[in-house]
Design an enzyme around this catalytic site. Structure first.
Site, mmCIF file in Angstrom:
data_model
loop_
_atom_site.group_PDB
_atom_site.id
_atom_site.type_symbol
_atom_site.label_atom_id
_atom_site.label_comp_id
_atom_site.label_asym_id
_atom_site.label_seq_id
_atom_site.Cartn_x
_atom_site.Cartn_y
_atom_site.Cartn_z
ATOM 1 N N TYR A 1 3.834 -9.135 -4.508
ATOM 2 C CA TYR A 1 4.148 -10.231 -4.238
ATOM 3 C C TYR A 1 4.128 -11.168 -5.636
ATOM 4 O O TYR A 1 4.652 -12.262 -5.727
ATOM 5 C CB TYR A 1 3.603 -10.943 -3.161
ATOM 6 C CG TYR A 1 4.032 -10.417 -1.947
ATOM 7 C CD1 TYR A 1 4.918 -11.361 -1.129
ATOM 8 C CD2 TYR A 1 3.627 -9.305 -1.425
ATOM 9 C CE1 TYR A 1 5.329 -10.785 0.129
ATOM 10 C CE2 TYR A 1 4.135 -8.808 -0.194
ATOM 11 C CZ TYR A 1 4.750 -9.475 0.887
ATOM 12 O OH TYR A 1 5.461 -9.055 1.733
ATOM 13 N N LYS B 1 -3.869 1.833 1.824
ATOM 14 C CA LYS B 1 -3.182 3.238 1.660
ATOM 15 C C LYS B 1 -3.826 3.747 0.322
ATOM 16 O O LYS B 1 -2.979 4.368 -0.472
ATOM 17 C CB LYS B 1 -1.667 2.958 1.507
ATOM 18 C CG LYS B 1 -0.698 4.101 1.707
ATOM 19 C CD LYS B 1 -0.744 4.796 2.951
ATOM 20 C CE LYS B 1 0.226 6.084 2.951
ATOM 21 N NZ LYS B 1 -0.055 6.694 4.281
ATOM 22 N N ASP C 1 -0.784 3.196 7.622
ATOM 23 C CA ASP C 1 0.055 3.777 8.677
ATOM 24 C C ASP C 1 -0.605 4.086 10.112
ATOM 25 O O ASP C 1 -0.426 3.665 11.229
ATOM 26 C CB ASP C 1 1.026 4.923 8.131
ATOM 27 C CG ASP C 1 0.162 5.967 7.650
ATOM 28 O OD1 ASP C 1 -1.119 5.547 6.859
ATOM 29 O OD2 ASP C 1 0.383 7.049 7.645
ATOM 30 N N ASP D 1 1.592 -8.138 5.666
ATOM 31 C CA ASP D 1 2.942 -8.956 6.023
ATOM 32 C C ASP D 1 3.381 -8.089 7.035
ATOM 33 O O ASP D 1 3.868 -8.583 8.029
ATOM 34 C CB ASP D 1 3.677 -9.021 4.802
ATOM 35 C CG ASP D 1 4.920 -9.788 4.939
ATOM 36 O OD1 ASP D 1 5.310 -10.395 6.015
ATOM 37 O OD2 ASP D 1 5.924 -9.969 4.221
#
Length: 429
Positions: A151, A220, A286, A310
């Protein structure tokens, strides 16, 4: 009614006067409809809870289309200065300008005030339609890092001179093994130790203060080892060095298991849980999106990076009824600055229809009142909102998913909540 501003005390906490000015941004699209409904709820709760001894003077500041129409700027500096001067503010949804050098007004406000925590509580209100069987098991607070990750907007388009220079540097100076073709776009992911630690520190502090059982670091890091993997490692470092008397980390459990066996590791974990320590653990992003559907009861406070947050925030909102009932806040726990906000978009097609759900703005106001220490007003709003939903007086988003509901307008939904505030207060005394 004379009003004054919030100030900061010498110990770093906020001094909130009984008569306080609070800036607001009305928002674009459906923003005005939602604000006019929500502010009636806020004022009724404050008046009822404090019998006139406390009050808010709402001070409008400009951003978005209204600001551009009146000043030629999408986000005037005066707006940022006013919020900084008053420490807190609340806003409706803002449009994304086309051109003008601003990628997102929401991101611009966060950057200007260094609001590094995006805090999103997610809980289910009884009676709200949900796509899952047990939405009541969801009760989480998201701490999403708000200033870094992709971002930051460091991007270079495909087939561009700047993009070619970056690709050339990566290939020839950094020996990156990738086939950069001319039509490859480039984006840079930034994750710092400072940014990660202050976010995770705030999440752990919150869990301790609220007596919540766990903080989960979502990442991740199995793929992005030096960014998301570092976020996880820095999180465990914060927990083990700064909060050792209040936390027990999954990282420590794994070390104990490796050195002394699973029995001792499990014994330590059980002892930590028994004494009320906050369990700090981590989950791959995930997998976490599966876990919030399969085992949501295992998670309370979530700390994660910007993009993960998000995705996860919106997924959690869907479980409890949708983005229309999802509140949010952008906070800097070091300076005290905070902007509370609707988490959905402007929905311009429905502007001035008096039809959309104002709950996101209303519950963001609840967060604001809790932040400034006016918990009595916050509690009144939450109870009244719950009672109104149980009566099945709902706006179109819930009505379309509900059997036997009564369709009401935005303004009528607010009126029903205001009426319930007064009834609930009378019952409690």
């Amino acid at each position: 009614m004379a009003t004054t501003k919030i100030t900061k005390k010498s110990d770093g906490t906020l001094e909130v006067p009984d008569r306080v000015d609070i800036p607001f941004i009305i928002g674009d699209g459906i923003g005005p409809d939602l604000w006019h409904a929500a502010v009636r709820v806020f004022d009724a709760a404050v008046e009822t809870a404090y019998s006139g001894t406390r009050g808010v003077s709402w001070k409008e500041v400009l951003a978005g289309e209204k600001a551009f129409d009146q000043t030629g700027e999408w986000l005037p500096q005066a707006t940022i200065d006013t919020i900084r001067d008053h420490y807190v503010g609340i806003k409706g949804p803002l449009t994304t300008p086309i051109g003008g050098g601003i990628r997102s007004l929401n991101v611009a406000i966060r950057k200007a005030l260094d609001l590094y925590v995006c805090q999103r509580p997610t809980r289910w209100f009884k009676g709200v339609p949900s796509p899952v069987k047990r939405p009541e098991l969801v009760d989480m607070v998201m701490f999403r890092e708000n200033t870094e990750d992709i971002y930051t907007g460091i991007e270079f388009p495909a087939n561009s001179e700047d993009g070619s220079r970056v690709k050339d540097f990566l290939q020839h100076e950094m020996a990156v093994d990738f086939n950069f073709t001319p039509d490859t776009a480039i984006g840079i992911k930034t994750v710092s130790e400072t940014g990660s630690k202050r976010l995770i520190r705030a999440a752990i502090n919150y869990a301790i203060e609220k007596n919540l059982p766990s903080v989960t670091l979502v990442h991740k890091g199995n793929i992005m080892k030096f960014t998301e993997g570092a976020f996880k490692n820095w999180g465990y470092e914060v927990a083990e060095t700064e909060f050792s008397s209040h936390t027990y980390t999954w990282s420590h459990w794994e070390r104990t298991k490796a050195e002394h066996g699973e029995l001792k590791a499990n014994s330590e974990l059980k002892a930590a849980e028994t004494t009320g320590k906050v369990i700090v653990k981590d989950v791959i992003a995930d997998n976490f999106l599966q876990q919030i559907l399969l085992n949501p009861q295992d998670y309370s406070v979530i700390a994660t990076l910007n993009l993960n947050g998000d995705y996860i925030s919106d997924a959690l909102a869907a479980i409890v009824g949708g983005i229309g009932i999802a509140p949010g806040a952008n906070i800097n726990y070091q300076t005290g600055y905070a902007v509370f906000e609707a988490t959905h978009g402007t929905a311009p097609r429905f502007a001035n229809t008096d039809s959309m759900n104002p709950s996101s703005v209303i519950l963001s106001g609840v967060m604001l009142f809790e932040y400034i220490g006016w918990s009595e007003a916050a509690s009144l709003i939450v109870r009244a909102l719950q009672d109104t939903i149980l009566q099945k007086k709902v706006t179109v988003d819930f009505f379309n998913q509900m059997t036997g509901g009564e369709l009401v307008k935005t303004s009528e939904f607010a009126t029903a909540i205001v009426d319930k505030i007064k009834v609930d207060f009378d019952r409690s005394i």
